[in-house]
Enzyme design. Sequence first.
Site, PDB file in Angstrom:
ATOM      1  N   GLU A  58       0.820  -1.215   0.000  1.00  0.00           N
ATOM      2  CA  GLU A  58       0.000   0.000   0.000  1.00  0.00           C
ATOM      3  C   GLU A  58       0.852   1.263   0.000  1.00  0.00           C
ATOM      4  OE1 GLU A  58      -2.952   0.289  -0.782  1.00  0.00           O
ATOM      5  OE2 GLU A  58      -3.565  -1.790  -0.643  1.00  0.00           O
ATOM      6  N   TYR A 141      -7.204   6.285   3.537  1.00  0.00           N
ATOM      7  CA  TYR A 141      -7.251   5.270   2.496  1.00  0.00           C
ATOM      8  C   TYR A 141      -6.403   4.049   2.871  1.00  0.00           C
ATOM      9  CZ  TYR A 141      -5.718   2.398  -1.188  1.00  0.00           C
ATOM     10  OH  TYR A 141      -5.399   1.273  -1.872  1.00  0.00           O
ATOM     11  N   ASP A 159      -9.953   5.599  -3.103  1.00  0.00           N
ATOM     12  CA  ASP A 159      -8.785   6.187  -3.743  1.00  0.00           C
ATOM     13  C   ASP A 159      -9.284   6.814  -5.036  1.00  0.00           C
ATOM     14  OD1 ASP A 159      -9.358   4.067  -5.327  1.00  0.00           O
ATOM     15  OD2 ASP A 159      -7.286   3.456  -5.633  1.00  0.00           O
TER      16      ASP A 159
END
Length: 376
Positions: A58, A141, A159
């Site tokens: 991520e 997020y 996102d």
Amino acid sequence: MTTRSPSTRRRNGNDPAATAALERPREVAAAVEAWFARAGRTLPWREVRTGYTALVSEFMLQQTQVSRVVPKFEEFMRRFPTVAALAAADEQAVLAAWQGLGYYRRARLLHAAAKAIVERFGGRVPETVDDLVTLPGVGRYTAGSIASIAFGQRVPIVDTNVARVLLRVAGREGASGDPAIVAWAWDEATRLVEAASDPARLNEGLMELGATVCPASTPACLLCPLAALCRARANGEVGPVRAKPTPTRRTRVYHHVVVVRRGDELLLERRASTGLWASMWQAPTVEHDSLLDVDELAPRLALRVTGLSRVREFEHQTSHRTVVFVVHEARTRSRDGTWAARAALAEYPLSNPMRRILADALTPPSPNRPVRARSS
DNA sequence: AAGACGGGGGC
DNA sequence: GCCCCAGTCTT
């Protein structure tokens, strides 16, 4: 079969069309989940799901396309296989492993996050959004993504991919990065994840759909599992979706680089700890807002040099600047400073353009060697 | 609320 | 050239 609650209408503000968008969240969620189970790509971080693989992937995926992350992710995981290994690593080594990915602050924040996980969470990546957002570099997020995808929590994520998909399905106008749009998208994503069968599959499916079938410019509606539910498509208005409401202008800056070579070694200095290419290394560089000739450059150098001469120049684009690299060569008798041999260069975090400059400087001189960038 | 922060690829 | 991308932090 879905009934709209009174609060739904209220939370969608003053756009009646938007309310209709996800009027059938259960159908939308089911379609996305089924599509992702069938069409989702095989990616390295999907093979073994752990908090740590989710954390690293991520961070790397922030503002970065999947294709650029894949090789870096695998290399990074070999180099730092566990949270503890990463936390114990030297920051320079982490930056060096990030080399080429850009947005280097992420590397420093990821390193800091690993340390925080060791110190505050016993070395285990926390599973809740509330805990995750306390980590450096982890925003709403990333926290939602790790919590849902790695740990199966029923939390939404938005996102730029998700925002764009929802905009189109809702038939709404706007930029996917506009704060008002993003807020609306979080609201819709919340409703979707509540209707999902598998929150991880829904969230990853929404992102994957945006990345592959429903990109900003030219969506492939014929392949889209939401085509029948898509308001933009029904209206014949599936046009481009902008990311930013207003693009910012690039400024021009001149980096006067002085390559000082001594045999197989090059003189290096470290950049400031903030700003562009923070804490990374470079050949001695003088930054200025206009082009300096050699006579103007010499007195601005901290080091006494001889034979200062301009070799070539080329431009490098970053998101907010055009950096003009004006490359020079010089000699010095001083032995002060950090000298790096060719073999050691890989251990120094360098920007991509700086790595090219240094590689060229170490290439054995050849009169026939073509100039690799425009000279002037 | 607006900027800063990389780099490569699509068109 | 312009715009894009599994965002976050700072001012």
